[in-house]
Design an enzyme around this catalytic site. Structure first.
Site, PDB file in Angstrom:
ATOM      1  N   LYS A  67    -142.182 -31.863  -4.681  1.00 51.27           N
ATOM      2  CA  LYS A  67    -143.725 -31.462  -4.689  1.00 51.27           C
ATOM      3  C   LYS A  67    -144.094 -30.592  -5.897  1.00 51.27           C
ATOM      4  CE  LYS A  67    -147.046 -30.535  -1.030  1.00 51.27           C
ATOM      5  NZ  LYS A  67    -147.316 -30.314   0.284  1.00 51.27           N
TER       6      LYS A  67
ATOM      7  N   SER B 246    -150.670 -33.068   2.402  1.00 57.13           N
ATOM      8  CA  SER B 246    -150.738 -32.816   0.833  1.00 57.13           C
ATOM      9  C   SER B 246    -149.393 -33.118   0.130  1.00 57.13           C
ATOM     10  CB  SER B 246    -150.730 -31.147   0.683  1.00 57.13           C
ATOM     11  OG  SER B 246    -149.894 -30.423   1.261  1.00 57.13           O
TER      12      SER B 246
ATOM     13  N   SER C 237    -148.577 -32.140   6.842  1.00 54.77           N
ATOM     14  CA  SER C 237    -148.290 -32.682   5.147  1.00 54.77           C
ATOM     15  C   SER C 237    -146.923 -33.211   4.786  1.00 54.77           C
ATOM     16  CB  SER C 237    -148.667 -31.304   4.272  1.00 54.77           C
ATOM     17  OG  SER C 237    -150.016 -30.978   4.336  1.00 54.77           O
TER      18      SER C 237
END
Length: 512
Positions: free
Chosen positions: A98, A173, A197
């Site tokens: 990420k 996210s 997330s």
């Protein structure tokens, strides 16, 4: 052809090319086995993966930063190590991270143009851990601005699409993470989770994801500003993958990476509570108190009932627990909202937003989720300590609950992946959610009941796929386990996968 496709054509041996389309969607541990057995080289697997990214990533925009030169150097080093007989859990396996994880030489911006030039000097400890296990780091995956949305778009890297339906979001996210894993661009990705997330993107893309127990995985070296030492309350780092077995593999590699604590303290995960599906004591919770079930929640309920019955499990409900043991979920959710927003700084008092907040605080009711969230950034230290004590009391209550059960199974969200809606601000955005009596427009902050349930007490939660709904969109659930007993929900998901009751499916158009 693009550059990566040209390189792949030169590198990949003709007798290997037929195996690579299937291998690129294999779990990370199976890719590692294929490399160890010499069925493919790390350089060939990397070349094929990068060629796929060149060909298909423009459609979904999941991988937004690459370092092909370093990746090829790591792949060549992996091949040399394999030839010497070395064996590591991820030796030669291509993975991503990420965007908020520091990867040496790459930008960490959290999608914020103010940090677009923030190039990391060293790897985050989690990145180091997977490199030491032999992983080949391809690059980074997309996020929403400041990691604060259920969609993944920002002014630097643009919008990430869901490989199952390009008009829909892969979530946030860790949306780029889930999309990359689902599309076969990465065998494993590390995300973060403070409000679903990891689990919501897994639910939206048909992948597996694990939110570890709070504090179990050190998540330093993440986000901005660089070099900060304090870690965000409630937030955890964890893996997304195409198999539950990879979740366990990654989690064990990520333990004991705190550069201070690991001088003395060592975490050792307790064994899973059960080793056969039929032995799990499972509590089924698919309707939030005081709310109707959405059509998606009903689908999850029906599918979970079928799954646990097929596994030989008789599901329990809260009525099967001792009287007074089950917590007041709406009250705990308000506490979660308060402590969640308390992790963010209060706005400057002279801004219009701050003045509006002050007015809302004066007029709001203590039993409102919205007001609880707005008051979070304004808590005094004494008020925060009181709420933190309530959190610890809740964790203790959950420990007593888990004396009677092994897992709680719930939805991840009230809906499947929804259509892109880039219109800010998210505070006023609504999401269409289908119910038996029609479509209702839910506010952004009305969506986090299930996601926040394990976050407040710091419990581990494993997201696993259940299949596709009538619209062809993935649907998943989460298994919530006892604090620090992360292997229990992961093992449950793994056994479901072995039994054919939970499977990753390649999105249409991405095979090959």
């Amino acid at each position: 052809m693009t550059h990566a496709l040209d390189i792949a054509a030169d590198i990949i041996a003709p007798d290997r090319s037929a195996d690579l389309p299937a291998l690129v969607f294999a779990p990370a541990h199976e890719q590692a086995r294929a490399l160890a057995e010499g069925r493919v080289s790390a350089v060939e697997l990397l070349a094929y993966t990068l060629a796929r990214i060149d060909r298909l990533n423009p459609v979904i925009n999941a991988v937004i930063v690459r370092d092909d030169t370093s990746a090829y150097a790591a792949a060549r080093a992996a091949d040399a190590a394999l030839a010497r007989g070395e064996r590591k859990p991820l030796l030669g396996v291509p993975i991503t991270f990420k965007e908020n994880f520091d990867v040496a030489g790459l930008v960490t911006s959290v999608g914020d143009p103010a940090w677009a030039d923030n190039r990391a000097q060293v790897d985050a400890p989690a990145v180091t851990a997977l490199r030491e296990a032999g992983a080949v780091v391809i690059g980074k995956t997309n996020v929403p601005l400041a990691l604060a949305d259920l969609q993944s778009f920002n002014a630097i890297y643009g919008t990430t699409n869901n490989p199952w339906n390009l008009a829909h979001t892969p979530g946030g996210s860790s949306g780029g993470s889930a999309a990359a894993v689902a599309a076969g661009f990465s065998a494993l990705d590390l995300g973060t989770d403070i409000g679903g997330s990891i689990r919501i993107p897994a639910h939206f893309t048909g992948t597996f994801g694990h939110k570890p127990s709070y504090g179990l995985v050190y998540n330093g070296g993440l986000g901005v500003p660089p070099g900060k030492q304090s870690l965000r309350d409630l937030s955890v780092a964890g893996p997304l993958a195409r198999s539950a077995q990879d979740l366990e593999l990654a989690l064990t590699l990520l333990l004991n990476r705190d550069p201070q604590a690991n001088k003395t303290w060592r975490a050792e995960l307790p064994a899973p509570r059960q080793h056969r599906l039929r032995d799990f004591r499972v509590l089924l919770l698919t309707q939030w108190p005081g709310q109707d079930r959405s059509e998606s929640e009903q689908w999850v309920h029906d599918r979970l009932v079928a799954v646990v019955q097929a596994a030989g499990i008789t599901p329990l409900t809260i009525e099967d627990l001792p009287d007074g043991l089950w917590p007041d979920l709406p009250a705990t959710h308000r506490l979660y909202r308060s402590l969640l927003t308390a992790t963010r700084p209060a706005p400057r008092p002279d801004t219009p937003h701050a003045k509006a907040e002050a007015q809302a605080l004066r007029e709001g009711s203590d039993d409102s989720d919205e007001i609880a969230g707005r008051r979070g950034p304004h808590l005094t230290h004494g008020e925060w300590l009181e709420k933190n004590e309530a959190r610890m009391q809740l964790r203790q209550r959950w420990s007593r609950i888990f004396e009677h059960i092994d897992l709680v199974l719930t939805p991840n969200l009230v809906t499947t992946a929804f259509r892109h809606d880039p219109n800010p601000p998210k505070q006023t955005r609504t999401i269409p959610v289908s119910y038996a009596d029609g479509v209702r427009q839910l506010g952004f902050f009305e969506l986090f009941n299930w996601a926040g349930l394990p976050v407040l007490p710091g419990l581990p939660a494993t997201a696993f796929p259940l299949g596709l709904d009538a619209l062809g969109l993935p649907v998943g659930a989460q298994a919530i386990g006892p604090f620090l007993e992360d292997l229990t929900p992961i093992r449950f998901a793994h056994l479901l996968q072995q039994a054919g009751l939970s499977q990753f499916v390649v999105p249409p158009g991405f095979a090959g």
